[in-house]
Design an enzyme around this catalytic site. Structure first.
Site, PDB file in Angstrom:
ATOM      1  N   GLY A   9       0.695  -1.205  -0.110  1.00 13.78           N
ATOM      2  CA  GLY A   9       0.098   0.152  -0.022  1.00 13.78           C
ATOM      3  C   GLY A   9       0.786   1.199   0.024  1.00 13.78           C
ATOM      4  O   GLY A   9       1.889   1.212   0.388  1.00 13.78           O
ATOM      5  N   PRO A  18       2.368   4.758   0.925  1.00 13.22           N
ATOM      6  CA  PRO A  18       2.846   5.422   2.372  1.00 13.22           C
ATOM      7  C   PRO A  18       1.711   6.000   3.084  1.00 13.22           C
ATOM      8  O   PRO A  18       0.923   6.796   2.488  1.00 13.22           O
ATOM      9  CB  PRO A  18       3.751   6.387   2.020  1.00 13.22           C
ATOM     10  CG  PRO A  18       4.268   6.146   0.718  1.00 13.22           C
ATOM     11  CD  PRO A  18       3.269   5.550  -0.159  1.00 13.22           C
ATOM     12  N   GLY A  19       1.545   5.642   4.538  1.00 11.38           N
ATOM     13  CA  GLY A  19       0.532   6.102   5.231  1.00 11.38           C
ATOM     14  C   GLY A  19      -0.867   5.447   5.098  1.00 11.38           C
ATOM     15  O   GLY A  19      -1.697   6.101   5.878  1.00 11.38           O
ATOM     16  N   LYS A  70      -0.016   0.385   7.039  1.00  8.87           N
ATOM     17  CA  LYS A  70       0.551  -1.058   6.903  1.00  8.87           C
ATOM     18  C   LYS A  70       1.134  -1.456   8.390  1.00  8.87           C
ATOM     19  O   LYS A  70       0.826  -2.418   8.751  1.00  8.87           O
ATOM     20  CB  LYS A  70       1.623  -1.054   5.844  1.00  8.87           C
ATOM     21  CG  LYS A  70       1.155  -0.904   4.400  1.00  8.87           C
ATOM     22  CD  LYS A  70       2.161  -0.884   3.421  1.00  8.87           C
ATOM     23  CE  LYS A  70       3.186   0.299   3.453  1.00  8.87           C
ATOM     24  NZ  LYS A  70       2.703   1.562   3.293  1.00  8.87           N
ATOM     25  N   GLU A 123     -12.450   6.150 -14.861  1.00  7.43           N
ATOM     26  CA  GLU A 123     -12.859   4.824 -14.028  1.00  7.43           C
ATOM     27  C   GLU A 123     -14.169   4.297 -14.676  1.00  7.43           C
ATOM     28  O   GLU A 123     -14.221   3.177 -14.578  1.00  7.43           O
ATOM     29  CB  GLU A 123     -12.815   5.093 -12.657  1.00  7.43           C
ATOM     30  CG  GLU A 123     -11.376   5.530 -12.183  1.00  7.43           C
ATOM     31  CD  GLU A 123     -10.250   4.818 -12.410  1.00  7.43           C
ATOM     32  OE1 GLU A 123     -10.255   3.530 -12.845  1.00  7.43           O
ATOM     33  OE2 GLU A 123      -8.859   5.239 -12.647  1.00  7.43           O
ATOM     34  N   HIS A 151     -13.658   2.460 -17.549  1.00  8.81           N
ATOM     35  CA  HIS A 151     -13.160   1.000 -17.292  1.00  8.81           C
ATOM     36  C   HIS A 151     -14.225   0.171 -16.988  1.00  8.81           C
ATOM     37  O   HIS A 151     -14.532  -0.838 -17.389  1.00  8.81           O
ATOM     38  CB  HIS A 151     -12.140   1.203 -16.467  1.00  8.81           C
ATOM     39  CG  HIS A 151     -10.753   1.523 -16.792  1.00  8.81           C
ATOM     40  ND1 HIS A 151      -9.987   1.111 -17.864  1.00  8.81           N
ATOM     41  CD2 HIS A 151      -9.957   2.563 -16.234  1.00  8.81           C
ATOM     42  CE1 HIS A 151      -9.013   1.650 -17.971  1.00  8.81           C
ATOM     43  NE2 HIS A 151      -8.789   2.708 -16.979  1.00  8.81           N
ATOM     44  N   ASP A 189      -2.396   2.523 -18.687  1.00  7.23           N
ATOM     45  CA  ASP A 189      -3.327   1.868 -19.466  1.00  7.23           C
ATOM     46  C   ASP A 189      -2.822   1.456 -21.104  1.00  7.23           C
ATOM     47  O   ASP A 189      -3.073   0.492 -21.289  1.00  7.23           O
ATOM     48  CB  ASP A 189      -4.563   2.440 -19.556  1.00  7.23           C
ATOM     49  CG  ASP A 189      -5.421   2.569 -18.183  1.00  7.23           C
ATOM     50  OD1 ASP A 189      -4.856   2.100 -17.229  1.00  7.23           O
ATOM     51  OD2 ASP A 189      -6.220   3.608 -18.132  1.00  7.23           O
TER      52      ASP A 189
HETATM   53  P1  ADP Z   1       2.367   2.846   6.605  1.00  2.00           P
HETATM   54  O1  ADP Z   1       3.238   1.882   7.491  1.00  2.00           O
HETATM   55  O2  ADP Z   1       1.317   2.307   5.469  1.00  2.00           O
HETATM   56  O3  ADP Z   1       3.321   3.888   5.958  1.00  2.00           O
HETATM   57  P2  ADP Z   1       1.271   3.646   9.137  1.00  2.00           P
HETATM   58  O4  ADP Z   1       0.776   2.580   9.606  1.00  2.00           O
HETATM   59  O5  ADP Z   1       2.828   4.064   9.688  1.00  2.00           O
HETATM   60  O6  ADP Z   1       1.577   3.849   7.413  1.00  2.00           O
HETATM   61  O7  ADP Z   1       0.335   4.750   9.557  1.00  2.00           O
HETATM   62  C1  ADP Z   1       0.841   5.995  10.009  1.00  2.00           C
HETATM   63  C2  ADP Z   1      -0.214   6.589  10.939  1.00  2.00           C
HETATM   64  O8  ADP Z   1      -1.350   7.008  10.242  1.00  2.00           O
HETATM   65  C3  ADP Z   1      -0.867   5.403  11.981  1.00  2.00           C
HETATM   66  O9  ADP Z   1      -0.049   5.439  13.111  1.00  2.00           O
HETATM   67  C4  ADP Z   1      -2.225   5.958  12.312  1.00  2.00           C
HETATM   68  O10 ADP Z   1      -2.332   6.942  13.441  1.00  2.00           O
HETATM   69  C5  ADP Z   1      -2.690   6.529  11.077  1.00  2.00           C
HETATM   70  N1  ADP Z   1      -3.334   5.683  10.222  1.00  2.00           N
HETATM   71  C6  ADP Z   1      -3.051   5.227   8.987  1.00  2.00           C
HETATM   72  N2  ADP Z   1      -3.926   4.408   8.507  1.00  2.00           N
HETATM   73  C7  ADP Z   1      -4.995   4.443   9.411  1.00  2.00           C
HETATM   74  C8  ADP Z   1      -6.247   3.658   9.428  1.00  2.00           C
HETATM   75  N3  ADP Z   1      -6.639   3.177   8.396  1.00  2.00           N
HETATM   76  N4  ADP Z   1      -6.938   4.059  10.725  1.00  2.00           N
HETATM   77  C9  ADP Z   1      -6.476   4.571  11.737  1.00  2.00           C
HETATM   78  N5  ADP Z   1      -5.419   5.271  11.703  1.00  2.00           N
HETATM   79  C10 ADP Z   1      -4.380   5.088  10.415  1.00  2.00           C
HETATM   80 ZN    ZN Z   2      -7.322   3.512 -16.352  1.00  2.00          ZN
END
Ligand code: ADP
Ligand code: ZN
Ligand code: MG
Length: 612
Positions: free
Chosen positions: A203, A205-206, A209, A425, A428, A500
């Protein structure tokens, strides 16, 4: 942190001891009775003023008949009565005084004698111990070079469960089985079920995961060993591998447990790529991970999870059966998910009539981390202005700040962009729905999903059975659906279709040159492909056909693409109202689930046609 508090306790203890030592040496007592000479004492006894004398070693505690007390000291070599007689106390007067001789040996006595001697010794031992300990920490640090410095989250205090992870419904469902196994491995082993070994979380970043991996550990109530692969890259050769060994060793001892290797692409890039033969340390670390995973037997209740935002660069060896053969995609959050995430992150913050939904509407393209950051920024803003409650405007005013923030890699989507993407989208999805051989549409979304921004997620590694020409052609039409919709609706084409087109062209090329599916060229393959490892897995091809055939290939590839385009156009033109409906719904709610999508399709009575 831990060290600090320990040191603090020791310091306080030492201070306490020093104070105690000094006070006992100086013998500071607030109501100390006055000391009188033996002469004065003798006079007092003779005058009958003394009622009791307590002898404590050489100290004499004197109690007078009027209740007051005083102190004196006897001569060391002689007894009390002898001493007093020497000072002229009359024997019959002395008889009237109660004499209480304490044997020198009580606790107080020994403390009095020994403490002054012991305290410096204790003090010195303390100092020695202190120095020794520091030295040991230093030595450990030097030795820890080859040790894993993974972090363990105890599963009691900061336990995270699925409740703390908003959205990501499908990802959670897929991980449910892993949780089940961790909770009750025996159930699975007894029945001879193959248990998951490695789970790869993919996925942007953020997207959560790391959070989700911790939640799996929390749900299963098992220890979680967290290790960031990017740390290996700067290390000396051999260190990475031994750290991996250490990590697996520890995790196995704590089994059932989870090992989480974050940013695995840092070590898991395809081996042997790049000029110069790649990075030795990286390769050794990766090899060690593979060796450890292969060494698991049926009874090893350790699950290895890994996270990456670049599954496309991973070494295929990592993805083989028995290794990271489970793949879970984490989507960017859509509007509903964003609201849920905001809810989680404002749970412990005082809000004043904040409509989280309208904030979710204004933040397309925000990741979970962005939203967590947004909630925090809103709180900071409120605090800075000395207000007690966070308002809607605080959130709105913080959106920009988060957008400009340095940590942010995703971008926000503008209204026009949203509209173009929605039609793209929808194109598609509509073409997919209008073709007989096409895969069903699971979900349509304008929030770029996992890796590719598409209506249906394509895993980077395909494990498909054999495929037919008709399927390829319908794939081609679906790939071109986005491009076609854009051109029909806006009379213009955006760059959003480039990947695409690239994929479609690749497929068309294979149809013609690899699978013998072109009638004009007949049943033969065209061109020899080599994997040029030292060029970074570039594929170099060698022509094994004539110039004339080359031209024919070009023609045939274009013909297949044109055919697919015409096909997509036909579907889109004949179902324009359906296209508009899908696009509008996407603009409104960003995501359409399978069920809702099927409803729209059937309400427009779309007939499926076969690709010729
Ligand atoms: P990644 O590892 O994908 O880069 P993180 O797990 O480190 O992302 O997410 C960073 C922060 O963002 C988490 O600690 C949380 O606070 C917030 N966050 C991200 N996704 C979610 C989610 N689905 N629900 C709640 N908080 C989330
Ligand atoms: Zn497309
Ligand atoms: Mg992470």
């Amino acid at each position: 942190m831990k060290h600090l508090s320990k040191n603090l306790i020791i310091t306080v203890l030492a201070l306490f001891l020093i104070t105690f030592a000094f006070s006992s040496l100086l013998d500071i007592q607030p109501n100390k009775p006055e000391t009188i000479s033996l002469n004065a004492l003798a006079e007092k006894i003779n005058s009958g003023a003394v009622s009791k004398i307590t002898v404590n070693g050489e100290d004499l505690e004197i109690e007078l008949s009027d209740g007051t007390k005083s102190m004196s000291r006897k001569e060391s070599e002689t007894s009390v009565s002898q001493t007093l007689a020497n000072y002229g106390v009359l024997p019959d007067k002395l008889l009237k005084v109660e004499l209480d001789v304490k044997s020198p040996g009580g606790f107080g006595y020994w403390m009095g004698v020994l403490l002054p001697a012991i305290i410096p010794v204790i003090f010195m031992l303390l100092i020695f111990w202190f120095i020794f300990r520091q030295a040991k920490v230093g030595a450990n640090q030097a030795l820890a070079f080859g040790r894993a410095n993974f972090r363990i989250f105890s599963h009691k205090k900061d336990k995270i469960t699925f409740k703390d992870v908003a959205g990501l419904k499908e990802s959670k469902e897929e991980l449910e089985e892993v949780v089940d196994f961790l909770k009750n491995p025996k159930k699975f082993l007894d029945i001879g079920a193959k248990i998951p070994r490695g789970v790869l979380l993919m996925g942007s970043p953020g997207t959560g995961k790391t959070l989700l991996a911790r939640a799996v550990a929390g749900e299963g109530n098992v220890p979680f060993f967290h290790l960031s692969a990017s740390e290996f890259v700067e290390m000396f050769v051999g260190v990475g591998a031994s750290r991996v060994r250490d990590l697996f060793e520890t995790a196995k001892r704590a089994a059932p447990s989870i090992i989480f290797i974050d940013e695995i692409d840092a070590v898991g890039r395809e081996r042997g790529t790049g000029l110069g033969g790649g990075h030795d340390e990286r390769e050794q670390t990766l090899n060690q991970i593979l060796v450890e995973m292969d060494g698991f037997d049926r009874n090893t209740n350790v699950i290895v999870m890994a996270a990456t935002n670049r599954p496309d660069v991973l070494d295929p060896a990592l993805l083989r059966p028995g290794r990271f053969d489970r793949r879970v995609v984490l989507d960017m959050p859509d509007m509903k998910d964003r609201e849920e995430i905001l809810k989680i992150h404002s749970k412990n913050k005082p809000l004043s009539q904040v409509d989280l939904k309208s904030i979710a509407v204004r933040t397309p393209g925000f990741s979970g981390a962005d939203l967590a950051n947004l909630a925090n920024e809103a709180a900071i803003l409120t605090a800075r202005e000395n207000r007690k409650k966070i308002t809607q405007d605080d959130f709105f005013n913080s959106i920009e700040k988060v957008l400009l923030g340095p940590a942010r890699r995703s971008r926000v989507i503008s209204e026009q962009e949203k509209k173009i993407t929605a039609y793209h989208e929808a194109g598609h999805a509509l073409v997919a729905a209008g073709i007989k051989d096409s895969d069903p549409v699971h979900k349509v979304t304008i929030i770029s999903r996992g890796m590719a921004g598409g209506y249906t997620l394509k895993l980077p590694i395909e494990d498909r059975r054999i495929r037919t020409k008709a399927e390829f052609l319908s794939d081609l039409a679906v790939f071109l659906g986005g491009y076609t919709a854009e051109s029909q609706v806006f009379g213009d084409i955006s760059t959003g279709s480039s990947s695409d087109l690239k994929q479609a062209t690749e497929i068309a090329n294979k149809i013609v040159t690899q699978y013998g599916m072109s009638e004009k060229l007949g049943p033969r393959t065209l061109g020899k492909n080599y994997e040029m490892v030292f060029l970074g897995r570039e594929i170099a091809s060698e022509k094994d056909y004539s110039e004339k055939t080359g031209e024919l290939i070009d023609e045939e590839v274009s013909r297949f693409l044109k055919k697919a385009f015409d096909f997509a156009k036909k579907i889109i033109l004949s179902h324009r109202p359906a296209l508009d409906a899908i696009a509008l719904k996407l603009i409104e709610q960003e995501t359409i689930e399978q069920e809702e999508f099927n409803k729209i399709i059937s309400s427009f009575k779309i007939k499926q046609i076969k690709v010729a």
